[in-house]
Design an enzyme around this catalytic site. Structure first.
Site, PDB file in Angstrom:
ATOM      1  N   GLY A   1       6.483   2.790  15.911  1.00  0.00           N
ATOM      2  CA  GLY A   1       6.309   2.135  14.606  1.00  0.00           C
ATOM      3  C   GLY A   1       7.609   1.969  13.843  1.00  0.00           C
ATOM      4  O   GLY A   1       8.571   2.699  14.062  1.00  0.00           O
TER       5      GLY A   1
ATOM      6  N   ALA B   1       0.787   0.740  17.506  1.00  0.00           N
ATOM      7  CA  ALA B   1       0.427   1.434  18.743  1.00  0.00           C
ATOM      8  C   ALA B   1      -1.085   1.472  18.927  1.00  0.00           C
ATOM      9  O   ALA B   1      -1.600   1.283  20.035  1.00  0.00           O
ATOM     10  CB  ALA B   1       0.989   2.857  18.725  1.00  0.00           C
TER      11      ALA B   1
ATOM     12  N   GLN C   1      10.732  -4.716   7.560  1.00  0.00           N
ATOM     13  CA  GLN C   1      10.179  -3.367   7.427  1.00  0.00           C
ATOM     14  C   GLN C   1      11.304  -2.346   7.250  1.00  0.00           C
ATOM     15  O   GLN C   1      11.217  -1.461   6.400  1.00  0.00           O
ATOM     16  CB  GLN C   1       9.352  -3.000   8.675  1.00  0.00           C
ATOM     17  CG  GLN C   1       7.985  -3.637   8.706  1.00  0.00           C
ATOM     18  CD  GLN C   1       7.010  -2.885   7.808  1.00  0.00           C
ATOM     19  OE1 GLN C   1       7.181  -2.817   6.605  1.00  0.00           O
ATOM     20  NE2 GLN C   1       5.976  -2.315   8.393  1.00  0.00           N
TER      21      GLN C   1
ATOM     22  N   LYS D   1      12.286 -10.440  13.137  1.00  0.00           N
ATOM     23  CA  LYS D   1      12.271 -10.918  11.753  1.00  0.00           C
ATOM     24  C   LYS D   1      11.435  -9.979  10.866  1.00  0.00           C
ATOM     25  O   LYS D   1      11.913  -9.501   9.839  1.00  0.00           O
ATOM     26  CB  LYS D   1      11.686 -12.327  11.727  1.00  0.00           C
ATOM     27  CG  LYS D   1      11.927 -13.077  10.447  1.00  0.00           C
ATOM     28  CD  LYS D   1      11.401 -14.504  10.592  1.00  0.00           C
ATOM     29  CE  LYS D   1      12.331 -15.476   9.906  1.00  0.00           C
ATOM     30  NZ  LYS D   1      11.949 -16.871  10.154  1.00  0.00           N
TER      31      LYS D   1
ATOM     32  N   GLY E   1       0.824  -1.208   0.000  1.00  0.00           N
ATOM     33  CA  GLY E   1       0.000   0.000   0.000  1.00  0.00           C
ATOM     34  C   GLY E   1       0.855   1.253   0.000  1.00  0.00           C
ATOM     35  O   GLY E   1       0.785   2.062  -0.901  1.00  0.00           O
ATOM     36  N   PHE E   2       1.652   1.408   1.055  1.00  0.00           N
ATOM     37  CA  PHE E   2       2.590   2.533   1.193  1.00  0.00           C
ATOM     38  C   PHE E   2       1.896   3.887   1.199  1.00  0.00           C
ATOM     39  O   PHE E   2       2.506   4.906   0.913  1.00  0.00           O
ATOM     40  CB  PHE E   2       3.668   2.470   0.094  1.00  0.00           C
ATOM     41  CG  PHE E   2       4.208   1.087  -0.145  1.00  0.00           C
ATOM     42  CD1 PHE E   2       4.920   0.436   0.870  1.00  0.00           C
ATOM     43  CD2 PHE E   2       3.986   0.412  -1.331  1.00  0.00           C
ATOM     44  CE1 PHE E   2       5.396  -0.853   0.678  1.00  0.00           C
ATOM     45  CE2 PHE E   2       4.454  -0.883  -1.529  1.00  0.00           C
ATOM     46  CZ  PHE E   2       5.171  -1.504  -0.521  1.00  0.00           C
TER      47      PHE E   2
ATOM     48  N   GLU F   1       7.839   3.231   8.455  1.00  0.00           N
ATOM     49  CA  GLU F   1       8.200   4.341   7.578  1.00  0.00           C
ATOM     50  C   GLU F   1       9.611   4.862   7.765  1.00  0.00           C
ATOM     51  O   GLU F   1      10.195   5.428   6.855  1.00  0.00           O
ATOM     52  CB  GLU F   1       7.174   5.474   7.754  1.00  0.00           C
ATOM     53  CG  GLU F   1       5.815   4.908   7.390  1.00  0.00           C
ATOM     54  CD  GLU F   1       4.654   5.866   7.450  1.00  0.00           C
ATOM     55  OE1 GLU F   1       4.582   6.751   6.607  1.00  0.00           O
ATOM     56  OE2 GLU F   1       3.804   5.681   8.336  1.00  0.00           O
TER      57      GLU F   1
ATOM     58  N   GLY G   1       1.708  -6.449   4.591  1.00  0.00           N
ATOM     59  CA  GLY G   1       3.101  -6.858   4.524  1.00  0.00           C
ATOM     60  C   GLY G   1       3.883  -6.560   5.782  1.00  0.00           C
ATOM     61  O   GLY G   1       5.017  -6.985   5.948  1.00  0.00           O
TER      62      GLY G   1
END
Lengths: 327, 779, 168
Positions: B743, B555, B680, B675, B284-285, B746, B511
């Site tokens: 997170g 979160a 990410q 992992k 998606g991103f 990103e 993902g």
């Protein structure tokens, strides 16, 4: 894609007979044609599948190779005679596209690849190749990948093939068959410069089929290579590529073949550079001088001026490498 | 600027002022009032599933091609949709002939503005709690064209081939109007200050211009970044059907609840009449929100009375799903003789449309990154007639760090200071913009350990290392991304008498490894084995409005499950009654352990879930709750960081750049699953390499047309572009975040552009300030 | 037309416009093979035809009459995952999973090519001997398979482990 009829030809004669119907097109691996049909840039009513024909690679009497038009790119790159006698051809094919596409694409189809010009692909844009007389939006637009040599005001597109650059450097004859019988065309004459009719890209006549490319024996090709410069490390079209072979005797260039990709509407044989090199010392400065002789005629566009220097450097570096390797 | 723009800006400015006053109050409140004021007990739980490198639980489905994606749900009687796009940027449809298309084989519907049902515009993403629309334009409601590539007709047919063909038979002519399609012309028309989520993209602290003028050392340069497209490999797709007045959507979505609500607004029905599911998303991103294609598919389905499958072509994705916009950024830094920043100016302009609200906030990294005596940060908006731009992985930070971290490198070079040392000399002790204390900030640790592993100390002077044709250089940059937790989270826990639990939340898997990591977390929180926990997600009928975006999903889910567990425990203690070893204990005193509840500091006081439920004669206990509003984000300055190390090889003949080594050293709080988190981080870095070296959406400024709507011409990194990427992390929990985790989705893309550019400078002595760094810029 | 898919004979009637990819996904209920671009530019649609990897989006289904096609759905042996599929899980060689079937089919075809001596653009020697699958060889040969999640390191690790006898 518009609806079309599909027929698999069992022989060259059958293919030619079937393709005599109007709006017929021969289908090879489909890697370019199917995409263009989906974009409705190509819209044949009849597809004649010729992939099963002419799939052999055979030695010719004089030490050359006769390569069937239906030979897959992978098979040609992999053939022992090509790897040993014409390494630039193996390397050029392996530089192109991806493993999957090379397994599908045929030699004949590769010759007929169409340009990657964005304005050719987009029916919202003006393109003389797609719609003769419409004009060309590439000249004032994104033309980073476009031609610096042999272009015309009507068209500045480039030929995207890697394989053809290697063939352009060699003595190659294209074998054709058609409604009026067979004929042969020297490879260098097969593709056309755009001139006023960029929609006409080759000398193929209506209904004519490429049946083979014949590569003549040429010992200097045994020491040859292909260098490709592109925007990512793999799976990208060439910005500039160089196929070259050289024969040096006592430090002097006896014979040399240079062809360029990514710079013109057709695979570009660098005749001026070759002429400038014969009899000269096989040194970097003469290579650079020869490259400049070829590129003197370059007419870069707004976005591709870098290709002139890039091509000069790439030619010089490739010849340097070949000479060094030999030494 | 139009009256409408003025009105909008004024309204937003007022909201911003109110918000600012609230923020101040929240900052002054005691820690204990805040969510996260008392650390999540799971932070101290050391030997459970959290922190283990568990393989993806949906891995077997994905590797065998059995995970169902949105375009893979077959429905009885389904028709296939194809779209026709406008070829002008602005104007009106003058004529449209659909007769040939209607007669084409298999065609059941041609929908245009003449026959589309009446629909409201999409609520614009992030302008409301559940708004998901990429733009707020009328969708086939009139003859107006707003961008080059706008859908003007939709064809339904029995097969995709038939629909595609019929689309090519439609003849449209346009009456073009003058459009603003060049960035320069848009800037000449005047700019307006950017507002990001109702906050002005403007910060002032002291007189930065004067401080810059007086500074002993300074750099002042302009950096440019082009448009980007997310280009997830899964094409945007939806399979939709109406059952009476209820709409069922199988979507590829990172916002199922938002999408359901927003579609309800478009069609004037109740939110609970729309059911959106999206069990798997093929990347998606930021792009898999609500765009016009889902609306058009639902409208066509309504008209045709058939289920509809829409899968955009790759060209279609570029034509009608927005990407990251173009930026032009000035960074000026003034430093004293020791390299301490006296002035930090980061300002510039981005292109945006009048139909979205995403002024690429490139100043965000500068807000909290460095201590500077004075600061001036601004994002200005120039309006362009184009597809609405949108959020793309680390919006703001991805391109903002390119400019900021390049400028810092330039200053380091100018001053002859090691660039890491220069950064550490300017480490702030509190948030430079808000004054809030940091929740956890370990930038120095990330740099120290990263530098050691990377071998930073062996770095040479610019242009000093060569291997054959290849010049070698190294560079470094800081990565940064904030901790976000958006309001609206909620979760339901269903505990059954066999001791198994099901967690329900309308979250997403595209993902990130959501179900895997959240199963680990829930198992530890409840004291269960992983196979006793079922994590259900990707369904708008489940509790919660949880965006998979802003790296906030972990979160948001964490806080929601904490809240639900609290309700669950309360209920269980009540059910346990006075005959239980747990008698008399309060919610705060107990935690999940070994398939039941135990007193936190006295594990012998324990009763199993099975026992509690069996004694209470209950088959299940269900608890659902929402977490408190995310005030922790305002009370503390909460940010993740990373130290990005890059080695490049630049070909001296051709200018080709190849990244030969990359290391990311991250400080993102606790890592829940090493992992999936490593993937990410690496994934973000790979996208960052694309941003640095090759990615550019070619927007023809004459026509407003995207000219490379293809994966052949929009270059993303291929295998050969990507070296082994090393990642490491501090693993220091953030005491104020659920699970101690911030997170990780990103931050990986941030800082990469600058790390590469700085390495290219070190290799060649050439400074490239325009992305992407293509070979022509290095010849 | 008749063809064999995952070992089973299949008889279908198709519009010549239908690609091999759409035949699999839309007519034969085999959506494991993915559509990522339909332009031959991403590799997500890679399948094996008589053991050779090809892009099913660029092939017309009618061209594959009489051929044997293997898709990701046909890789499992005796109900358990192909060892490469397991290696993808072990090495986290994917995130969203959308490019994964294409990566896996491509890698199986790729390993066979290297084993029989097909050189790549980065192979120094064109002698035709089996090419050891170094990291660089794998990366070049797999470059036709894009992964936007950026799981490339894990993919290369999974391939390298699975075809270790080809690595040497």
């Amino acid at each position: 894609m518009i609806p079309f009829a599909y027929q698999r030809a069992g022989s060259v004669a059958e293919a030619i007979a079937v393709a005599a119907r109007p709006q017929s097109k021969y289908l090879g691996g489909g890697t370019n044609l199917v995409d263009l049909m989906r974009e409705t840039i190509e819209a044949p009513a009849h597809l004649v599948d010729v992939t099963g024909l002419s799939t052999a690679i055979e030695d010719t009497d004089n030490g050359g190779l006769m390569v069937g038009a239906g030979v897959r790119n992978t098979a040609l790159a992999e053939h022992p005679a090509v790897r040993s006698r014409f390494p630039l051809l193996s390397r050029a094919i392996l530089a192109g596209a991806s493993g999957q596409i090379r397994n599908m694409a045929t030699v004949g189809g590769n010759l007929l690849q169409r340009t990657r010009c964005a304005y050719f692909y987009d029916d919202a844009a003006r393109c003389n190749k797609r719609a003769p007389g419409a004009g060309c939006d590439a000249v004032g637009g994104f033309n980073r990948i476009h031609a610096i040599l042999g272009a015309s005001p009507a068209c500045v597109a480039t030929h995207p093939s890697d394989m053809c650059v290697a063939l352009a450097a060699l003595d190659v004859t294209v074998h054709l068959d058609g409604p009026d019988g067979g004929r042969t065309v020297p490879f260098g004459d097969f593709h056309l410069l755009p001139g006023d009719s960029p929609d006409v890209e080759t000398v193929l006549r209506p209904g004519e089929l490429i049946t083979a490319v014949e590569i003549a024996a040429q010992p200097l090709a045994a020491r040859s290579t292909y260098r490709k410069v592109r925007d990512r490390a793999s799976y990208a079209f060439a910005l500039v590529s160089v196929a070259a072979a050289i024969e040096v005797d006592g430090g002097t260039v006896r014979d040399v073949r240079i062809a360029l990709g990514g710079v013109a509407h057709k695979p570009w044989r660098a005749h001026a550079a070759e002429a400038a090199l014969i009899g000269q010392p096989a040194r970097s400065d003469s290579f650079r001088h020869a490259a400049e002789a070829e590129l003197a005629a370059a007419a870069p566009l707004s976005g591709n001026g870098f290709k002139v220097e890039l091509a000069a450097r790439a030619i010089t570096a490739v010849l340097d490498d070949l000479v060094e390797e030999r030494a | 600027m139009s009256i409408r723009d003025h009105a909008r800006t004024a309204k937003q400015a007022m909201q911003a002022a109110t918000q600012a006053a609230m923020t101040k109050a929240i900052q002054l409140a005691p820690d204990s009032w805040m969510p996260g004021g008392r650390p999540d007990p799971l932070i101290f739980h050391k030997h459970g599933h959290v922190g283990q490198p568990v393989s993806r639980i949906d891995g077997p489905l994905k590797v065998s091609g059995a995970a169902p994606f949105a375009a893979e749900i077959p429905l009885e009687g389904m028709a296939y949709a194809a779209l026709l796009f406008s070829t002008i940027p602005k104007g009106r449809i003058a004529s449209m002939d659909v007769s040939d298309a209607l007669l084409a084989p298999g065609v059941s519907l041609v929908m245009t503005h003449r026959n589309a049902p009446r629909m409201a515009t999409m609520p614009l993403f992030l302008t409301g709690a559940k708004a998901a629309g990429g733009d707020d334009l009328p969708i086939m409601q009139d003859d107006r064209i707003h961008w080059n590539g706008q859908p003007v007709a939709l064809v339904l047919a029995d097969t995709q081939e038939q629909a595609d063909h019929a689309t090519s038979l439609i003849r449209v002519t346009y009456q073009a109007e003058e459009a603003v399609t060049s960035f320069a012309a848009a800037k000449d028309n005047g700019t307006v200050p950017g507002l990001f989520m109702n906050q002005p993209l403007q910060s002032r602290n002291g007189d930065a211009d004067a401080a810059l003028a007086e500074a002993a050392h300074k750099v002042d340069a302009v950096y440019r970044t082009p448009r980007h497209n997310h280009n997830p490999i899964e094409l945007h797709a939806a399979t939709v059907m109406w059952q009476g007045d209820r709409l069922r959507v199988h979507d590829a979505s990172q916002a199922v609840a938002h999408t359901a609500w927003s579609l309800a607004q478009v069609f004037g029905i109740d939110e609970d009449q729309v059911h959106v599911t999206s069990p798997f998303v093929g990347g998606g991103f930021g792009s898999k929100t609500l765009w016009q294609h889902q609306v058009l598919a639902a409208a066509a389905s309504k008209l045709a009375g058939r289920p509809v499958r829409i899968m955009l072509s790759r060209e279609g994705v570029h034509r009608m799903v927005g990407g990251r916009t173009v930026t032009e950024q000035r960074v000026a830094i003034g430093a004293d003789a020791d390299g301490r920043f006296q002035s930090l100016i980061h300002s510039g302009t981005i292109a945006m449309t009048r139909h979205n609200m995403m002024p690429e906030p490139f100043i965000l990294p500068a807000r909290s990154g460095y201590a500077s005596r004075t600061m001036k940060l601004d994002v200005e908006v120039a309006y362009v007639d184009m597809i609405a731009n949108t959020f793309m992985r680390a919006p703001g930070e991805a391109v903002g760090t390119f400019a900021l971290e390049s400028a810092i490198d330039e200053l380091a070079v100018a001053m002859g200071i090691d660039p890491i040392e220069l950064r550490l000399r300017n480490e702030p002790d509190k948030d430079p913009s808000t004054g809030a204390p940091f929740s956890a900030r370990h930038v120095e640790e990330a740099y120290r350990s990263g530098a050691e592993r990377f071998g930073w100390s062996s770095r040479g002077a610019p242009g000093s290392r060569k291997d054959g044709e290849w010049l070698i250089g190294t560079g470094v940059a800081t990565a940064t991304y904030p901790y976000y937790r958006m309001p609206g989270g909620a979760a339901r826990i269903t505990l059954s008498k066999d001791g198994a639990a099901t967690i329900d939340i309308a979250a997403h898997e595209m993902g990130m490894g959501t179900s895997t990591a959240q199963t680990q977390v829930a198992a530890d929180r409840l004291g269960l084995a992983m196979d006793q926990v079922t994590f259900r997600y990707g369904d708008s009928s489940l509790p919660g409005v949880v965006l998979a975006g802003g790296s906030q999903q972990t979160a948001a889910i964490g806080a929601s499950v904490i809240a639900a567990q609290r309700v669950l425990v309360k209920e269980l203690l009540k059910l346990a009654g006075n005959d239980s070893p747990l008698a008399g204990l309060k919610v705060e005193d107990v935690g999940g352990r070994d398939g039941g509840l135990a007193k936190l500091d006295d594990p012998d006081r324990f009763e199993s879930y099975a026992s509690i439920l069996s004694r209470a004669r209950r088959d299940t206990v269900v608890a659902e709750a929402s977490p408190p509003p995310p005030l922790e984000m305002l009370h503390w300055s909460m940010h993740s960081h990373g130290a990005m190390f890059c080695e490049v090889r630049v070909n001296a003949v051709t200018g080709e750049v190849r990244v030969s080594r990359f290391l990311g050293s991250f400080d993102c709080g606790r890592i829940l699953n090493p992992k999936t988190a490593a993937s990410q981080f690496r994934g973000g870095i790979v996208m960052g390499l694309g941003l640095a070296l090759m990615e550019e959406t070619q927007f023809d400024e004459r026509s407003g047309r995207i000219m490379n709507p293809s994966l052949a011409e929009y270059h993303v990194p291929v295998h050969m572009d990507v070296p082994d990427i090393e990642v490491m992390w501090t693993d220091i929990p953030d005491p104020h975040a659920p699970m101690g985790a911030r997170g990780v989705g990103e931050i990986g893309i941030t800082g990469v552009g600058a790390a590469v550019a700085n390495a290219v400078f070190n290799a060649t002595g050439k400074r490239v300030r325009d992305l992407p760094i293509t070979l022509d810029k290095l010849l | 037309m008749d063809l064999v898919i995952n070992g089973k004979p299949v008889s279908v009637d198709v519009d010549p416009r239908v690609s091999l990819l759409d035949l699999l996904r839309e007519r034969l209920d085999l959506p494991g093979t993915k559509k990522g671009c339909n332009q031959g530019a991403c590799g997500a649609c890679t399948v094996l035809v008589d053991g050779e990897r090809i892009l099913s989006c660029l092939g017309l289904a009618v061209q594959y009459e009489g051929r044997s096609v293997t898709t990701v759905e046909g890789l499992a042996e005796d109900g358990s995952l192909h060892r490469l599929q397991q290696a993808f899980i072990d090495h986290d060689g994917f995130q969203c999973g959308y490019c994964t079937p294409g990566q896996i089919c491509s890698a199986i075809g790729m390993a066979a090519e290297a084993r029989r001596g097909l050189p790549s653009f980065v192979t120094a020697d064109l002698d035709g001997d089996p090419v050891p699958l170094s990291g660089e060889e794998v990366r070049e040969r797999m470059s036709g398979n894009l992964c936007r999640c950026g799981a490339y390191n894990g993919i290369v690790a999974a391939i390298t482990e699975t075809f270790a006898e080809d690595v040497r």
